[in-house]
Structures are given as C-alpha cells and as structure tokens.
Write an enzyme that holds these catalytic residues in place. Structure first.
Site, short mmCIF file in Angstrom:
data_model
loop_
_atom_site.label_atom_id
_atom_site.label_comp_id
_atom_site.label_asym_id
_atom_site.label_seq_id
_atom_site.Cartn_x
_atom_site.Cartn_y
_atom_site.Cartn_z
N ARG A 1 0.82 -1.22 0.00
CA ARG A 1 0.00 0.00 0.00
C ARG A 1 0.85 1.26 0.00
O ARG A 1 0.45 2.29 -0.55
CB ARG A 1 -0.94 -0.02 1.20
CG ARG A 1 -2.14 -0.95 1.01
CD ARG A 1 -2.86 -1.23 2.33
NE ARG A 1 -3.11 -0.08 3.14
CZ ARG A 1 -4.31 0.50 3.34
NH1 ARG A 1 -5.38 0.00 2.73
NH2 ARG A 1 -4.44 1.54 4.14
N SER A 2 2.03 1.20 0.59
CA SER A 2 2.94 2.35 0.54
C SER A 2 3.34 2.63 -0.90
O SER A 2 3.57 3.78 -1.29
CB SER A 2 4.19 2.08 1.38
OG SER A 2 3.86 1.91 2.74
N ARG B 1 2.44 13.11 -9.69
CA ARG B 1 2.44 14.56 -9.47
C ARG B 1 3.80 15.18 -9.83
O ARG B 1 3.86 16.27 -10.40
CB ARG B 1 2.09 14.86 -8.02
CG ARG B 1 0.61 14.68 -7.71
CD ARG B 1 -0.22 15.76 -8.39
NE ARG B 1 -1.64 15.61 -8.10
CZ ARG B 1 -2.52 15.09 -8.94
NH1 ARG B 1 -2.13 14.67 -10.13
NH2 ARG B 1 -3.79 15.00 -8.60
N HIS C 1 3.90 15.64 -13.43
CA HIS C 1 3.12 16.80 -13.83
C HIS C 1 3.94 18.09 -13.74
O HIS C 1 3.70 19.06 -14.48
CB HIS C 1 1.86 16.93 -12.97
CG HIS C 1 0.81 15.93 -13.31
ND1 HIS C 1 -0.18 15.56 -12.42
CD2 HIS C 1 0.58 15.21 -14.43
CE1 HIS C 1 -0.96 14.66 -12.99
NE2 HIS C 1 -0.51 14.43 -14.21
N SER D 1 9.15 3.06 3.53
CA SER D 1 9.02 1.79 4.25
C SER D 1 8.72 2.07 5.70
O SER D 1 9.55 2.66 6.40
CB SER D 1 10.30 0.96 4.13
OG SER D 1 10.24 -0.19 4.96
N SER E 1 8.53 0.09 8.34
CA SER E 1 9.46 -0.58 9.25
C SER E 1 10.91 -0.20 9.00
O SER E 1 11.74 -0.24 9.91
CB SER E 1 9.32 -2.10 9.11
OG SER E 1 9.78 -2.53 7.83
N GLY E 2 11.21 0.14 7.75
CA GLY E 2 12.59 0.43 7.39
C GLY E 2 13.45 -0.80 7.31
O GLY E 2 14.68 -0.71 7.19
N THR F 1 12.21 -3.74 5.34
CA THR F 1 11.80 -4.57 4.21
C THR F 1 13.01 -4.84 3.33
O THR F 1 13.66 -3.90 2.83
CB THR F 1 10.70 -3.87 3.40
OG1 THR F 1 9.60 -3.58 4.26
CG2 THR F 1 10.21 -4.75 2.26
#
Length: 201
Positions: A63-64, A74, A77, A103, A105-106, A108
């Site tokens: 999801r991040s 953006r 753009h 991340s 948790s940092g 991953t």
C-alpha cells in the site's frame, strides 16, 4: 414476521451507518494528530533534493507503493523526470539521481537492497519511515520520520487502525504536501501541468 425482518434490517443499517461514521472520524483524527507531530523543517532537504536531482526514482512495497505511485504522477506533472521502481520502463539508476524509499518498518529487504544499490552507483537515498534506527534509515543521507504505528502495533496508542494503515495514509498526504510546495516554487500554471496529464486513458 416480514415486518420484524424489515425492522431488524433497519436496525442493522443504522448500526452500520453509525460505525462507518465513527471509522471516518477515527481515520481523520489520527491523521490530523500525526500532522501536528511532523517536523515540516525535515521536509526541506527532501524538496531540495528533488529540485536538484537529474532524475527521481521512487520505491515502496504494498500500500505504501500506491502512495508513492501517486507522488510519482504529481512530480511528472511538474515536468520532472521520474520513475517508479519495478515498472518495466524504469531505467538503471546512476550518479546524480535520487531514490526516495518509503518503508514503515525500514527493514523490508527489497527496500534496503534498493537503497544499497543506489548508493553503490553514487545516487542519493532519502528514506521515509517510522523507524529512525532502522537499516534503511542508516543508509539514507536524509530520513523523513512519520511517527505512525508500525505494522505490528495495531491497536496501540499511536493508532487504532489495522497494521500500517496510518503510515500508508499519511505517506500519501505528506507527498502531496511536498508537491504543493514544489508547485508553488515552480510557479507553472495548473493549465500547463494539465497538458502533461495522461491522455491515453
């Protein structure tokens, strides 16, 4: 019996409607509370790095990743050269480029490896995470801390939402905040930005 069924259905609907409103309030309140904890001065190096990098690469999982894909759009753009890592057209990163890694948790593994690879070719790395002492944060030349709950802190004092939901939501908002500032500095009219919007939809 039929009337009783309709009454019960109505009661269930009312209960669900009430719970939905409570959930909406909860999510908005948690994001507002988090917004007051963010050190906006800590975003200045991120903005400066975006402005002065030849190309910007963004990477995050799950999801991040959706949040940083929105940010990549953006930045495009604004006329910047930007890539989301993992897309088939994303080229090799090189010296002079910037890698923004999201991340919670940092830790991953794929995110840490990406940061290590970027550093090995001379690119700069900025981490956005909840964990200032994480492996990812230690690799980055600058770290933006979002003091949200970690994935295993569901129901904690930091957030009542599931897993890393608050971090993921706020990551999206934070990058929109960064975009708004970059846009103001750039000064390009919205009409010009719109001409760069995808037209093969």
């Amino acid at each position: 019996m039929k009337t009783e069924g309709i009454e019960m259905l109505h009661l269930d609907f009312q209960q669900l409607n009430w719970e939905l409103q409570l959930n909406l309030d909860l999510i908005l309140e948690e994001n507002l509370k988090l917004a007051k904890k963010i050190d906006t001065e800590n975003l200045v190096p991120l903005i400066n790095s975006i402005q002065h990098s030849e190309r910007i690469f963004l990477i995050a999982a799950g999801r991040s990743g959706f949040a940083l894909r929105g940010a990549a759009m953006r930045l495009m753009h604004l006329g910047l050269t930007v890539y989301f890592v993992g897309d088939t057209t994303t080229p090799a990163i090189k010296k002079g480029d910037l890698l923004i890694v999201g991340s919670g948790s940092g830790t991953t593994a794929s995110m840490v490896r990406a940061a290590e690879k970027a550093l090995s070719v001379g690119a700069k790395v900025i981490a956005i995470t909840t964990a200032p002492e994480s492996d990812l944060a230690k690799l980055a030349f600058h770290t933006v801390i979002i003091p949200a709950a970690g994935k295993q802190e569901s129901g904690s004092s930091k957030s009542k939402q599931y897993a890393g939901s608050l971090f993921e939501q706020f990551l999206f908002l934070l990058m929109d905040v960064v975009f708004q500032s970059l846009w103001k500095i750039d000064g390009t009219p919205a009409e010009v930005l719109w001409e760069r919007h995808a037209n093969l939809e």
